[in-house]
Design an enzyme around this catalytic site. Structure first.
Site, PDB file in Angstrom:
ATOM      1  N   GLU A  20       1.790   5.131   7.633  1.00  0.00           N
ATOM      2  CA  GLU A  20       1.993   6.267   6.720  1.00  0.00           C
ATOM      3  C   GLU A  20       1.438   7.537   7.346  1.00  0.00           C
ATOM      4  O   GLU A  20       0.722   7.474   8.346  1.00  0.00           O
ATOM      5  CB  GLU A  20       1.238   6.012   5.391  1.00  0.00           C
ATOM      6  CG  GLU A  20       2.069   5.352   4.324  1.00  0.00           C
ATOM      7  CD  GLU A  20       2.947   6.357   3.573  1.00  0.00           C
ATOM      8  OE1 GLU A  20       3.589   5.972   2.597  1.00  0.00           O
ATOM      9  OE2 GLU A  20       2.984   7.522   3.980  1.00  0.00           O
ATOM     10  N   ARG A 100      -6.573   3.266  -5.009  1.00  0.00           N
ATOM     11  CA  ARG A 100      -6.815   3.688  -3.640  1.00  0.00           C
ATOM     12  C   ARG A 100      -6.161   5.029  -3.370  1.00  0.00           C
ATOM     13  O   ARG A 100      -5.247   5.450  -4.107  1.00  0.00           O
ATOM     14  CB  ARG A 100      -6.295   2.664  -2.634  1.00  0.00           C
ATOM     15  CG  ARG A 100      -4.763   2.524  -2.578  1.00  0.00           C
ATOM     16  CD  ARG A 100      -4.342   1.705  -1.389  1.00  0.00           C
ATOM     17  NE  ARG A 100      -2.942   1.305  -1.406  1.00  0.00           N
ATOM     18  CZ  ARG A 100      -1.938   2.070  -0.966  1.00  0.00           C
ATOM     19  NH1 ARG A 100      -2.185   3.309  -0.543  1.00  0.00           N
ATOM     20  NH2 ARG A 100      -0.688   1.626  -0.975  1.00  0.00           N
ATOM     21  N   ASN A 102      -3.684   7.431  -1.351  1.00  0.00           N
ATOM     22  CA  ASN A 102      -2.373   7.286  -0.713  1.00  0.00           C
ATOM     23  C   ASN A 102      -2.076   8.568   0.056  1.00  0.00           C
ATOM     24  O   ASN A 102      -2.987   9.109   0.696  1.00  0.00           O
ATOM     25  CB  ASN A 102      -1.297   6.935  -1.768  1.00  0.00           C
ATOM     26  CG  ASN A 102      -0.134   6.211  -1.123  1.00  0.00           C
ATOM     27  OD1 ASN A 102      -0.304   5.294  -0.322  1.00  0.00           O
ATOM     28  ND2 ASN A 102       1.065   6.661  -1.447  1.00  0.00           N
ATOM     29  N   ASP A 120      -1.666  -2.214  -7.947  1.00  0.00           N
ATOM     30  CA  ASP A 120      -0.570  -2.913  -8.659  1.00  0.00           C
ATOM     31  C   ASP A 120       0.485  -1.930  -9.199  1.00  0.00           C
ATOM     32  O   ASP A 120       1.361  -2.304  -9.965  1.00  0.00           O
ATOM     33  CB  ASP A 120      -1.134  -3.762  -9.814  1.00  0.00           C
ATOM     34  CG  ASP A 120      -1.796  -2.898 -10.892  1.00  0.00           C
ATOM     35  OD1 ASP A 120      -2.376  -3.495 -11.829  1.00  0.00           O
ATOM     36  OD2 ASP A 120      -1.748  -1.645 -10.792  1.00  0.00           O
ATOM     37  N   GLU A 121       0.367  -0.673  -8.759  1.00  0.00           N
ATOM     38  CA  GLU A 121       1.314   0.388  -9.142  1.00  0.00           C
ATOM     39  C   GLU A 121       1.447   0.537 -10.662  1.00  0.00           C
ATOM     40  O   GLU A 121       2.519   0.825 -11.194  1.00  0.00           O
ATOM     41  CB  GLU A 121       2.679   0.188  -8.465  1.00  0.00           C
ATOM     42  CG  GLU A 121       2.590   0.230  -6.946  1.00  0.00           C
ATOM     43  CD  GLU A 121       3.924   0.348  -6.220  1.00  0.00           C
ATOM     44  OE1 GLU A 121       4.951   0.626  -6.881  1.00  0.00           O
ATOM     45  OE2 GLU A 121       3.956   0.151  -4.999  1.00  0.00           O
ATOM     46  N   ASP A 196       9.660   8.460  -0.554  1.00  0.00           N
ATOM     47  CA  ASP A 196       8.280   8.138  -0.199  1.00  0.00           C
ATOM     48  C   ASP A 196       7.595   9.389   0.359  1.00  0.00           C
ATOM     49  O   ASP A 196       7.198  10.255  -0.397  1.00  0.00           O
ATOM     50  CB  ASP A 196       8.291   6.963   0.790  1.00  0.00           C
ATOM     51  CG  ASP A 196       6.964   6.261   0.901  1.00  0.00           C
ATOM     52  OD1 ASP A 196       6.944   5.042   1.129  1.00  0.00           O
ATOM     53  OD2 ASP A 196       5.933   6.961   0.747  1.00  0.00           O
TER      54      ASP A 196
HETATM   55  O1  LIG Z   1       3.378   5.358   0.211  1.00  0.00           O
HETATM   56  C1  LIG Z   1       3.536   4.315  -0.364  1.00  0.00           C
HETATM   57  O2  LIG Z   1       4.701   3.856  -0.890  1.00  0.00           O
HETATM   58  C2  LIG Z   1       4.388   2.677  -1.584  1.00  0.00           C
HETATM   59  C3  LIG Z   1       5.596   1.894  -1.914  1.00  0.00           C
HETATM   60  O3  LIG Z   1       6.268   2.603  -2.928  1.00  0.00           O
HETATM   61  C4  LIG Z   1       3.320   2.123  -0.700  1.00  0.00           C
HETATM   62  O4  LIG Z   1       2.635   1.023  -1.129  1.00  0.00           O
HETATM   63  C5  LIG Z   1       2.504   3.354  -0.674  1.00  0.00           C
HETATM   64  O5  LIG Z   1       1.429   3.367   0.219  1.00  0.00           O
END
Ligand SMILES: O=C1O[C@@H](CO)[C@H](O)[C@H]1O
Length: 285
Positions: A20, A100, A102, A120-121, A196
């Site tokens: 990422e 976490r 991102n 777990d979104e 994304d």
């Molecule tokens: O950037 C991200 O996209 C998600 C998946 O949707 C992934 O787990 C996260 O880090």
């Protein structure tokens, strides 16, 4: 009319779990990127091919250059600073169980806009926070699911933002460090994957990596799709321009969750001469 390309090269044949956050650092001539779930910060020098890997104590959602050197990290429990001599200290520690860091991005004023998500979104379980070098932190959005791509127009008056499960790319009016008047800029249709990471080029076009879409799309400033770059991986995660003239598009990719083998999943891809990026500010802190 959309034009489809499939030109690409493999910059770094890594086997990242969740690559990422590609970010060009003009001070070092290197591309910085992270492998979130492997707790690693990678650098790649296209001139020499040299690579470095640094382990972090926690999952790391993003790493960005700081003015004066070093890095700012969006970690599991908050935002930390790595000094040029390698020392670490917390800038803003805000641990939340199951959450976490991102994606993150540095705004034109040098502030860091750091996103979070739940592992777990959980819908609405993430945030977008604006941080400055003195440690001040302002929660801008507190109902995010997967805080992702964030970027600004060439004149700094628009901010683009992605909360992945919404399938939208949103746009805000931006001034004096404040983002207001959120509205849809574009939407990714159901069979094209999920938006994304994103980057904005020198023409104000918005490039979006499509998770489960196997492509990067380019939208005009009016939100019209005008280019699709197909990629040999199902899960591109983010994109950024890099290289000495900011004309090569680097794309991070992920292996996590894939059932079928994809030889290039987890690699850092590059599309030479794909466009012309904007110089990205370093974090002022
Ligand atoms: O950037 C991200 O996209 C998600 C998946 O949707 C992934 O787990 C996260 O880090």
């Amino acid at each position: 009319m959309t034009t489809t390309y499939d030109v690409h090269e493999v910059a770094v044949p890594a086997r990242a779990e969740l690559g990422e956050g590609p970010t060009w650092d003009p001070a070092t001539g290197r591309l910085i990127w992270v492998d979130i779930l492997s707790s690693r910060v990678h650098t790649y020098d296209p001139a020499s091919g040299a690579r470095t890997v640094r382990r972090t104590e926690q999952h790391v959602g993003a790493a960005k250059p700081r003015t004066g050197g070093g890095l700012v990290l969006n970690l599991r429990d908050g935002v930390g600073l790595v000094d040029p001599d390698g020392g670490f200290r917390w800038l803003h520690r805000d641990p939340v169980p199951g959450r976490r860091g991102n994606d993150a991005a540095v705004a034109p004023d040098g502030s860091l806009w750091a996103g979070t998500m739940r592992y777990d979104e959980t819908p609405g379980g993430g945030t977008l926070t604006r941080l400055t070098g003195d440690g001040a932190a302002e929660t801008v959005l507190d109902d995010v699911t997967v805080s992702n791509g964030t970027g600004w127009s060439p004149d700094g008056r628009l901010m683009y933002y992605i909360d992945t499960p919404t399938r939208r790319i949103d746009v805000f009016d931006f001034a004096d460090g404040r983002a207001v008047n959120r509205r849809q800029f574009a939407r990714v249709e159901e069979d094209a994957g999920f938006p994304d990471g994103l980057t904005v080029d020198a023409e104000g076009c918005v490039w979006v990596a499509l998770w489960d879409g196997g492509a990067v799309r380019r939208y005009t400033p009016a939100g019209e799709l005008d280019r699709v770059l197909t990629l040999p991986v199902p899960r591109p995660t983010a994109c950024a321009f890099g290289g000495p003239t900011l004309t090569d598009l680097y794309v991070t990719t992920a292996r996590t969750g894939l059932t079928a083998p994809h030889p290039l999943a987890g690699s850092l891809l590059v599309l030479p001469g794909a466009g012309r990026g904007l110089p990205q500010p370093a974090f002022a802190g």
